[in-house]
Design an enzyme around this catalytic site. Structure first.
Site, PDB file in Angstrom:
ATOM      1  N   HIS A 308       0.850  -1.198   0.000  1.00 49.55           N
ATOM      2  CA  HIS A 308       0.000   0.000   0.000  1.00 49.55           C
ATOM      3  C   HIS A 308       0.883   1.244   0.000  1.00 49.55           C
ATOM      4  CE1 HIS A 308      -3.202   2.802   1.068  1.00 49.55           C
ATOM      5  NE2 HIS A 308      -4.030   1.846   0.687  1.00 49.55           N
ATOM      6  N   ASP A 365      -7.951  -5.280  -0.080  1.00 44.54           N
ATOM      7  CA  ASP A 365      -8.431  -6.186  -1.138  1.00 44.54           C
ATOM      8  C   ASP A 365      -8.091  -7.641  -0.889  1.00 44.54           C
ATOM      9  OD1 ASP A 365      -7.559  -3.475  -3.160  1.00 44.54           O
ATOM     10  OD2 ASP A 365      -9.604  -4.246  -2.921  1.00 44.54           O
TER      11      ASP A 365
END
Ligand code: SDX
Length: 432
Positions: A308, A365
């Site tokens: 991320h 996700d």
């Protein structure tokens, strides 16, 4: 916004004094709004990784501490206590609604869930195998053609009704494009169902029999939508802001955000995770080769659902979703080999120096697709579910940008590295 002592930038013999601003959570920024005018200099920052384009009061992230708050409220509390529409109201208005305010808001949204009948032809125009993200972006764009009287971003009435129409109609669009792709009848919205239950009913009910929304599924989807509702200046929110900064209407701005979200490095990752896990199971369940590929600089393969830009520690959303994945599968009495593989993959990766050094952790996700599968959604719909969840965030970010008197049209500079000036060459004088 508090100030600190100015920053001084020294370039060669020149020194430039730049103001420093501090956010309400202590974030510090060097204000370069006047840098080019004062020095002729610009800054270079790929992917805006070190650049704040706006001040915002909507969402606060702390990537080192794994903190995520919407309008100051911790995501963990909202996920457990709030409804999705309550969070949509909070993101748009900056405060939690009273009971009458929430009831009125929910009632307004409910009464805008219908699509115009002629919009059916839009869904019928797409190939049956069209990806639902492409259909969704087109359908949201099309709203600007059905409601031309309410597009002016400078008109408070138009802004308000468009924000509500968009939030209300997207679940109906998603359900209808899903049904059309399966040659099933469209199911109309029902005003007696709440936002999430209504979506599930339009997706999975049949006119031939009663359909009861499973409360476990409804609650879990409510939590998933809340967890996806906003994430400050991510790729798709930035896209919505930049398109809206040119005074494009809300529908056009959010349609651009849907396209941005469809990328496999962004919202498309939840579909990519399940496809990756299916490949691992299909290859016999061994995760070692996939981890090795993810570490191989010469191999473009990445562990989908890992890493991320902001979270260099755990993604708090992933932690909640992981717990829900286990709970929902248990309550629905469905086992999914992908969950086992995902947990093994997480364990191996988090113990591997490559992922530790690069601070790659599971993101939002990584586990969400496993819950969506257990709920009966096909893999190609996972990113569309992310889009439904992210709607209130896109709407709030667009609205904050529109309201901000300091907003300027998004137009970054560049560093030119092309050819120096050269003159035209006649065709006959050109080399092969
Ligand atoms: C979302 O921004 C948001 O807030 C997004 C989001 C939201 O709510 O809106 O949180 C939603 O988009 C989550 C991210 C979903 N995407 C994925 O899961 C795809 C896989 N992850 C990556 O591609 C990547 O981690 C990103 C895109 C998420 C972040 O990319 P960055 O910040 O630009 O980091 P990077 O690509 O520069 O990677 C840094 C290093 C690189 O190695 P080096 O070049 O330094 O040697 O880490 C490596 C990368 O190769 N790396 C990975 C990896 N992710 C990064 N290596 C293997 N597997 C991965 N998943």
């Amino acid at each position: 916004m508090t100030r600190r002592e100015d920053a001084v930038l020294r370039v060669g013999e020149q020194e430039y004094t730049l103001p420093v601003i501090v956010g309400s959570e202590g974030e510090i920024a060097v204000d370069i709004n006047r840098l080019r005018g004062a020095s002729g200099l610009v800054t270079f920052d790929r992917g805006f990784a070190n650049t704040a384009e706006t001040k915002s009061a909507i969402t606060f992230l702390d990537g080192e501490q794994g903190i995520l708050r919407y309008r100051g409220y911790p995501i963990e509390q909202l996920a457990e206590q709030a409804t999705f529409l309550e969070v949509a109201y909070l993101l748009a208005n900056g405060r939690l609604p009273s009971r009458p305010q929430l009831d009125d808001y929910a009632d307004e949204i409910t009464h805008h869930t219908m699509l115009r009948e002629d919009m059916k032809h839009l869904f019928e125009a797409f190939p049956k195998e069209a990806h639902p993200m492409h259909i969704l972006a087109s359908a949201i764009s099309a709203l600007a053609t059905y409601y031309p009287d309410a597009l002016d971003p400078g008109d408070p009435w138009a802004k308000d009704i468009s924000m509500k129409r968009l939030l209300a109609k997207v679940p109906t669009m998603v359900a209808w494009s899903f049904r059309y792709g399966r040659n099933q009848p469209f199911v109309y919205p029902r005003n007696d169902l709440d936002y999430v239950a209504n979506f599930l009913n339009m997706m999975f009910s049949f006119p031939t029999e009663n359909y009861e929304v499973d409360p476990t599924v409804s609650k879990a989807l409510n939590v998933l939508f809340i967890l996806h509702a906003d994430h400050e200046q991510n790729c798709s929110a930035t896209t919505v802001r930049v398109v809206g900064s040119g005074h494009a209407n809300l529908f056009s701005s959010v349609a651009a955000g849907v396209h941005a979200l469809s990328g496999p490095l962004h919202g498309g990752a939840n579909q990519g995770v399940v496809e990756m896990l299916e490949s691992i199971v299909g290859a016999g369940g061994g995760i070692g080769p996939f981890v090795q590929r993810a570490k191989d600089k010469d191999d473009p393969f990445r562990l989908m659902g890992f890493g991320h830009r902001v979270y260099k520690n755990f993604d708090p959303r992933a932690q909640i979703i992981k717990r829900y994945a286990q709970e929902v599968l248990a309550k629905l009495d469905t086992a999914d080999p992908l969950l086992e593989v995902a947990m093994q993959l997480e364990e191996v990766a988090l113990g591997d120096d490559y992922f530790i050094e690069k601070k790659l952790y599971p993101n939002v996700d990584f586990y969400s697709g496993i819950i969506y599968r257990a709920m009966g959604f096909p893999t190609e719909l996972f990113t569309v579910l992310f889009a439904i969840g992210r709607l209130p965030g896109w709407i709030a970010q667009w609205h904050e940008m529109q309201q901000d008197p300091t907003t300027r049209i998004g137009r970054p500079r560049q560093i030119y590295v092309g050819e120096p000036k050269r003159d035209w060459v006649a065709m006959e004088d050109r080399s092969a």
